[in-house]
Scaffold this motif. Structure first.
Motif, PDB file in Angstrom:
ATOM      1  N   GLU A  12       0.832  -1.213   0.000  1.00 54.46           N
ATOM      2  CA  GLU A  12       0.000   0.000   0.000  1.00 54.46           C
ATOM      3  C   GLU A  12       0.855   1.248   0.000  1.00 54.46           C
ATOM      4  N   ARG A  13       1.881   1.197   0.794  1.00 53.77           N
ATOM      5  CA  ARG A  13       2.757   2.359   0.853  1.00 53.77           C
ATOM      6  C   ARG A  13       3.438   2.584  -0.495  1.00 53.77           C
ATOM      7  N   LYS A  14       3.893   1.512  -1.095  1.00 50.44           N
ATOM      8  CA  LYS A  14       4.577   1.656  -2.383  1.00 50.44           C
ATOM      9  C   LYS A  14       3.636   2.239  -3.430  1.00 50.44           C
ATOM     10  N   THR A  15       2.411   1.752  -3.386  1.00 52.02           N
ATOM     11  CA  THR A  15       1.442   2.280  -4.350  1.00 52.02           C
ATOM     12  C   THR A  15       1.222   3.769  -4.132  1.00 52.02           C
ATOM     13  N   LEU A  16       1.037   4.099  -2.892  1.00 57.19           N
ATOM     14  CA  LEU A  16       0.811   5.503  -2.586  1.00 57.19           C
ATOM     15  C   LEU A  16       2.016   6.358  -2.968  1.00 57.19           C
ATOM     16  N   MET A  17       3.169   5.852  -2.644  1.00 60.11           N
ATOM     17  CA  MET A  17       4.369   6.618  -2.974  1.00 60.11           C
ATOM     18  C   MET A  17       4.517   6.781  -4.483  1.00 60.11           C
ATOM     19  N   HIS A  18       4.175   5.697  -5.177  1.00 60.20           N
ATOM     20  CA  HIS A  18       4.277   5.775  -6.626  1.00 60.20           C
ATOM     21  C   HIS A  18       3.321   6.823  -7.173  1.00 60.20           C
ATOM     22  N   LEU A  19       2.107   6.785  -6.656  1.00 60.93           N
ATOM     23  CA  LEU A  19       1.131   7.772  -7.094  1.00 60.93           C
ATOM     24  C   LEU A  19       1.571   9.183  -6.713  1.00 60.93           C
ATOM     25  N   ALA A  20       2.080   9.272  -5.525  1.00 56.40           N
ATOM     26  CA  ALA A  20       2.517  10.601  -5.076  1.00 56.40           C
ATOM     27  C   ALA A  20       3.662  11.108  -5.932  1.00 56.40           C
ATOM     28  N   ASP A  21       4.550  10.185  -6.264  1.00 57.16           N
ATOM     29  CA  ASP A  21       5.669  10.604  -7.110  1.00 57.16           C
ATOM     30  C   ASP A  21       5.175  11.038  -8.484  1.00 57.16           C
ATOM     31  N   ALA A  22       4.241  10.262  -9.001  1.00 57.23           N
ATOM     32  CA  ALA A  22       3.714  10.606 -10.316  1.00 57.23           C
ATOM     33  C   ALA A  22       3.031  11.969 -10.276  1.00 57.23           C
ATOM     34  N   ALA A  23       2.291  12.174  -9.218  1.00 59.57           N
ATOM     35  CA  ALA A  23       1.612  13.460  -9.104  1.00 59.57           C
ATOM     36  C   ALA A  23       2.624  14.580  -8.983  1.00 59.57           C
ATOM     37  N   GLU A  24       3.648  14.291  -8.235  1.00 58.09           N
ATOM     38  CA  GLU A  24       4.666  15.333  -8.060  1.00 58.09           C
ATOM     39  C   GLU A  24       5.359  15.648  -9.380  1.00 58.09           C
ATOM     40  N   VAL A  25       5.596  14.592 -10.133  1.00 55.90           N
ATOM     41  CA  VAL A  25       6.226  14.817 -11.434  1.00 55.90           C
ATOM     42  C   VAL A  25       5.332  15.672 -12.311  1.00 55.90           C
ATOM     43  N   ARG A  26       4.057  15.363 -12.258  1.00 56.14           N
ATOM     44  CA  ARG A  26       3.138  16.160 -13.072  1.00 56.14           C
ATOM     45  C   ARG A  26       3.155  17.621 -12.641  1.00 56.14           C
ATOM     46  N   VAL A  27       3.137  17.787 -11.364  1.00 46.98           N
ATOM     47  CA  VAL A  27       3.160  19.158 -10.868  1.00 46.98           C
ATOM     48  C   VAL A  27       4.437  19.866 -11.309  1.00 46.98           C
ATOM     49  N   GLN A  28       5.521  19.134 -11.206  1.00 46.05           N
ATOM     50  CA  GLN A  28       6.784  19.748 -11.599  1.00 46.05           C
ATOM     51  C   GLN A  28       6.801  20.071 -13.084  1.00 46.05           C
ATOM     52  N   GLN A  29       6.245  19.150 -13.848  1.00 42.98           N
ATOM     53  CA  GLN A  29       6.207  19.404 -15.284  1.00 42.98           C
ATOM     54  C   GLN A  29       5.345  20.612 -15.605  1.00 42.98           C
ATOM     55  N   GLN A  30       4.223  20.662 -14.921  1.00 40.52           N
ATOM     56  CA  GLN A  30       3.345  21.800 -15.162  1.00 40.52           C
ATOM     57  C   GLN A  30       4.020  23.098 -14.745  1.00 40.52           C
ATOM     58  N   THR A  31       4.677  23.009 -13.625  1.00 41.51           N
ATOM     59  CA  THR A  31       5.378  24.204 -13.160  1.00 41.51           C
ATOM     60  C   THR A  31       6.461  24.610 -14.136  1.00 41.51           C
ATOM     61  N   ALA A  32       7.187  23.597 -14.585  1.00 42.98           N
ATOM     62  CA  ALA A  32       8.256  23.894 -15.538  1.00 42.98           C
ATOM     63  C   ALA A  32       7.695  24.476 -16.823  1.00 42.98           C
ATOM     64  N   ALA A  33       6.573  23.921 -17.247  1.00 42.45           N
ATOM     65  CA  ALA A  33       5.967  24.424 -18.480  1.00 42.45           C
ATOM     66  C   ALA A  33       5.522  25.865 -18.307  1.00 42.45           C
ATOM     67  N   LYS A  34       4.931  26.125 -17.167  1.00 43.72           N
ATOM     68  CA  LYS A  34       4.496  27.495 -16.919  1.00 43.72           C
ATOM     69  C   LYS A  34       5.696  28.441 -16.872  1.00 43.72           C
ATOM     70  N   THR A  35       6.710  27.962 -16.213  1.00 45.41           N
ATOM     71  CA  THR A  35       7.904  28.796 -16.116  1.00 45.41           C
ATOM     72  C   THR A  35       8.496  29.069 -17.489  1.00 45.41           C
ATOM     73  N   LYS A  36       8.536  28.003 -18.284  1.00 42.38           N
ATOM     74  CA  LYS A  36       9.097  28.165 -19.608  1.00 42.38           C
ATOM     75  C   LYS A  36       8.253  29.106 -20.451  1.00 42.38           C
ATOM     76  N   LEU A  37       6.952  28.931 -20.330  1.00 45.34           N
ATOM     77  CA  LEU A  37       6.069  29.789 -21.103  1.00 45.34           C
ATOM     78  C   LEU A  37       6.233  31.247 -20.662  1.00 45.34           C
ATOM     79  N   SER A  38       6.274  31.424 -19.366  1.00 48.81           N
ATOM     80  CA  SER A  38       6.462  32.784 -18.864  1.00 48.81           C
ATOM     81  C   SER A  38       7.773  33.361 -19.352  1.00 48.81           C
ATOM     82  N   SER A  39       8.774  32.507 -19.337  1.00 52.59           N
ATOM     83  CA  SER A  39      10.070  32.972 -19.794  1.00 52.59           C
ATOM     84  C   SER A  39      10.035  33.348 -21.265  1.00 52.59           C
ATOM     85  N   GLN A  40       9.350  32.516 -22.018  1.00 51.10           N
ATOM     86  CA  GLN A  40       9.278  32.801 -23.452  1.00 51.10           C
ATOM     87  C   GLN A  40       8.502  34.080 -23.719  1.00 51.10           C
TER      88      GLN A  40
END
Length: 718
Positions: A608-636
DNA sequence: GAGTTTGAAACT
DNA sequence: CAGTTTCAAACTC
């Protein structure tokens, strides 16, 4: 005010308590041969004091009731207005005993120095004008003050100045009856003014001793008196366990050196703080470097770290070791300068050292001096980063200037012995700042200075001439709920929603983290400067219930166990320790043997913990990607505007809208219409007509593109 | 956003 | 120290 309870002294750092490691003079106690009778008889038996050289051509009583001729008016206004230098009791007496020759040490001796000993529990080292300390139960405030030469006009009772060999030594005795300070200046090869070349490296001794009601001795070792010329003192190996400053002074070419010792004592007779200052009198201004030793307790500390102290305008971070637990807090242009020392072996005990600095008056030349190195015995706190923090400017009396509402100090300057918190267990990051009173402490909550800075930095920066506010680094934050420092620092604290606790219980995260409530949604909040008394009481109550209430819950595990573990462990029943209700899970750590949880699923192999961690990691990656995309767009977008503005006028790097003009668009449309008409003329099916139009549009685009690189306007010809 | 659940803190 | 209550955050709907 029980700043240091006796039982807490056992917790003092080994290095501090280890008198064997302290550089002490072996000279037998020597009496002051010409002890002036001006000294006030102390109620307590004089504490023996050790001195090095006692060729005493002159002894000056430093008691406040000394004869006017024995007093000095050497303190500048900026100094004397400082509350820490105000003498409140006249019983303290100091004798300043300069040596005969300039090369001889100058020793301050108690009026009744007949039984000097060297049983000091701690050492304060002052090297080349810096300060050091390590008394058994003291902290240090390094004080730097600069003043114009004309400022030396304020007479300060209890202050004495002696000028041996061109050097001036000022001593201000502040404290309760019977307390004495010994100041011994080092041998100085060159007189001030002659100051060419390097100062002698051999350490000289500068001692501060306490006599009277207390038996602890506080010797101060001075590596080298600050010379008017650039000098760097070297530190002996024996001083490794002492706080040391090797100060390189570039202030002036020639000028007397003054030392100031102050001792402020609270009304219960316990030493509140001791100041050791030196004054470099240059051609155009004075530079005061002083320290205030605040009684404190501390946990054993092992590492020795180095701090470099710059001048009043310096903005660099103290280059401590990797796990820095010293934070420089400074206000350019302010008289006060703070350094926060976090003395905790487990990241849980905090001690604040405040540097007190006065900048040059506007009429004085900019100070480009006072690069000092401080070697301190400071325990390492895990993964600490540092941040320059800009507190509110302080007045000469040590109070915060209030440019915004309620910028008062948390703890009243007046003694509150019944609520004086244990200094070793203050909320994380607590800052002890000089209060308005003689023994005033200001207990600032963790990050309060940062909070102040965040709200007032612009004002400070604009007024102080900070060239680049963005240069401020991120303040170190203690691991919060197990999060890494960077995480905690980067993530703004969540506002609390307390309703009934007045934010003075540990229910309140703000309070628990040692912070003021700010931008919170709480009601009836007492966790602010308006309720400093209540807050102090609440802190004490929490510490009474749990002395480690304000220490991080996530600490180092035992040998062989996880690096991080909850100090108390969780007690979850229903969450399976896989929800944020669980403090372990919230801290992203697994439950350990200390936990009392039921049905725990927060262990290494838990699916259960592994599943949760995996999901949490995936969510975090998505957030980071979104953040990075926003940052890049803002930069552009930002880059687009940046590049567009000059291109319009300069013609270089032209953007599409600069050459797709109205005329070009109209011409293109005409071409497309013509193509459509031709398709109708030859009676092509609609699909073919559309293709012909699109092909024509493609050709138009190609022509537009090919024309884009030309300076003249593109021409579109069908 | 309101209501519920949860577990730490506080209290007895 | 254990049981209970209080509290605010986390969570659910």
């Amino acid at each position: 005010m029980d700043v240091v309870s006796p039982e807490l002294n056992i917790l003092l750092p080994d290095e501090i308590m280890d008198t064997e490691a302290i550089v002490m003079d072996d000279d037998p106690p020597a009496e002051s041969p010409t002890a002036s009778g001006q000294s006030q008889p102390s109620d307590d038996a004089p504490i023996p004091m050790e001195t090095d050289v006692l060729a005493v051509p002159e002894i000056v009583s430093l008691c406040s009731d000394a004869t006017p001729t024995q007093r000095t008016q050497a303190l500048t206004t900026s100094i004397t207005t400082d509350s820490t230098l105000c003498s409140t009791t006249s019983a303290t007496q100091l004798l300043l005993t300069p040596s005969i020759a300039s090369s001889s040490p100058l020793t301050l001796r108690p009026a009744t120095a007949s039984t000097l000993t060297s049983t000091s529990p701690g050492v304060v080292s002052l090297t080349s004008g810096g300060l050091q300390k390590l008394s058994a139960n003291h902290q240090i405030i390094l004080n730097k003050v600069a003043s114009s030469p004309g400022a030396d006009t304020t007479r300060s009772p209890g202050t004495t100045t002696i000028t041996p060999g061109g050097q001036k030594f000022m001593v201000t005795a502040i404290g309760k009856s019977g307390q004495s300070i010994v100041l011994q200046l080092p041998h100085t090869g060159s007189k001030p003014g002659s100051g060419q070349g390097e100062a002698k490296a051999h350490p000289q001794h500068f001692k501060v001793l306490t006599i009277g009601g207390r038996t602890d001795l506080k010797p101060v070792m001075v590596g080298q008196a600050v010379s008017s010329a650039s000098q760097v003192s070297t530190l002996q190996a024996q001083q490794l366990k002492t706080v040391q400053i090797a100060k390189k002074t570039q202030v002036s070419s020639a000028g007397p050196i003054k030392f100031i010792i102050t001792k402020a004592v609270n009304n219960k007779g316990l030493t509140a703080q001791t100041s050791v200052s030196n004054v470099i009198t240059g051609n155009h201004h004075h530079v005061f470097v002083s320290c205030v030793i605040i009684e404190r307790t501390a946990r054993p500390m092992k590492p020795v770290q180095t701090v470099t102290v710059g001048g009043p305008q310096f903005k660099t971070i103290f280059p401590l070791s990797t796990s820095s637990n010293v934070q420089q807090i400074q206000v350019p242009g302010s008289r006060f300068h703070y350094v926060r020392l976090v003395t905790a072996t487990t990241g849980s005990t905090f001690t604040i050292v405040c540097f007190h600095m006065t900048s040059l008056p506007s009429t004085a030349k900019p100070m480009v001096v006072n690069t000092a190195q401080v070697r301190m015995s400071v325990p390492i706190i895990p993964a600490q980063t540092m941040k320059q923090v800009v507190p509110k400017p302080l007045t000469s009396s040590g109070q915060l200037l209030t440019t915004q509402t309620q910028q008062r100090l948390i703890m009243p300057a007046t003694p509150l012995p019944q609520i004086q918190p244990n200094l070793t267990n203050l909320p994380p990051g607590t800052v002890l700042a000089p209060g308005s009173g003689n023994m005033g402490y200001a207990v600032l909550p963790a990050h309060y200075v940062t909070q102040l800075q965040q709200s007032a930095y612009v004002t400070l920066a604009s007024s102080s001439g900070f060239p680049n506010p963005t240069g401020i680094q991120t303040q170190a934050r203690l691991p919060l709920n197990g999060l890494s420092t960077s995480d905690a620092a980067s993530r703004p604290r969540k506002p609390c929603n307390c309703n009934k606790s007045q934010c003075l219980k540990l229910y309140c995260d703000c309070f628990a983290n040692g912070e003021f409530c700010q931008n919170c949604n709480c009601t009836n909040c007492f966790n602010n400067l308006e309720h400093e008394t209540e807050r102090a009481k609440a802190i004490k109550a929490c510490l009474d219930r749990n002395p480690e209430a304000f220490k991080p819950k996530i600490g180092k595990g035992k040998e062989g166990e996880s690096d991080r573990r909850h100090s108390k462990g969780c007690n979850c029943k229903r969450s399976g320790c896989l929800k944020n209700y669980c403090e372990c899970y919230e801290a992203k750590i697994m439950c350990s043997s200390t936990c009392k949880c039921v049905g725990c699923k927060n262990f290494e192999e838990s699916p259960e913990r592994k599943t949760l961690m995996h999901l949490a990691d995936a969510a975090e990656v998505r957030v980071q990607q979104q953040t990075a995309a926003k940052t890049k767009l803002s930069s552009q977008i930002s880059d687009l505007f940046t590049r567009t503005t000059p291109s319009i006028t300069s013609g270089g790097g032209r953007m599409p809208f600069t050459f797709v003009t109205k005329e070009v668009a109209e011409a293109t449309c005409e071409c497309l219409l013509e193509q459509a008409e031709q398709a109708e003329l030859i009676q092509q099916p609609q699909a073919t007509a559309e293709r012909m139009i699109l092909e024509e549009f493609g050709r138009c685009l190609m022509r537009i593109i090919s024309s884009a690189g030309k300076t003249d306007c593109p021409s579109i010809n069908c």
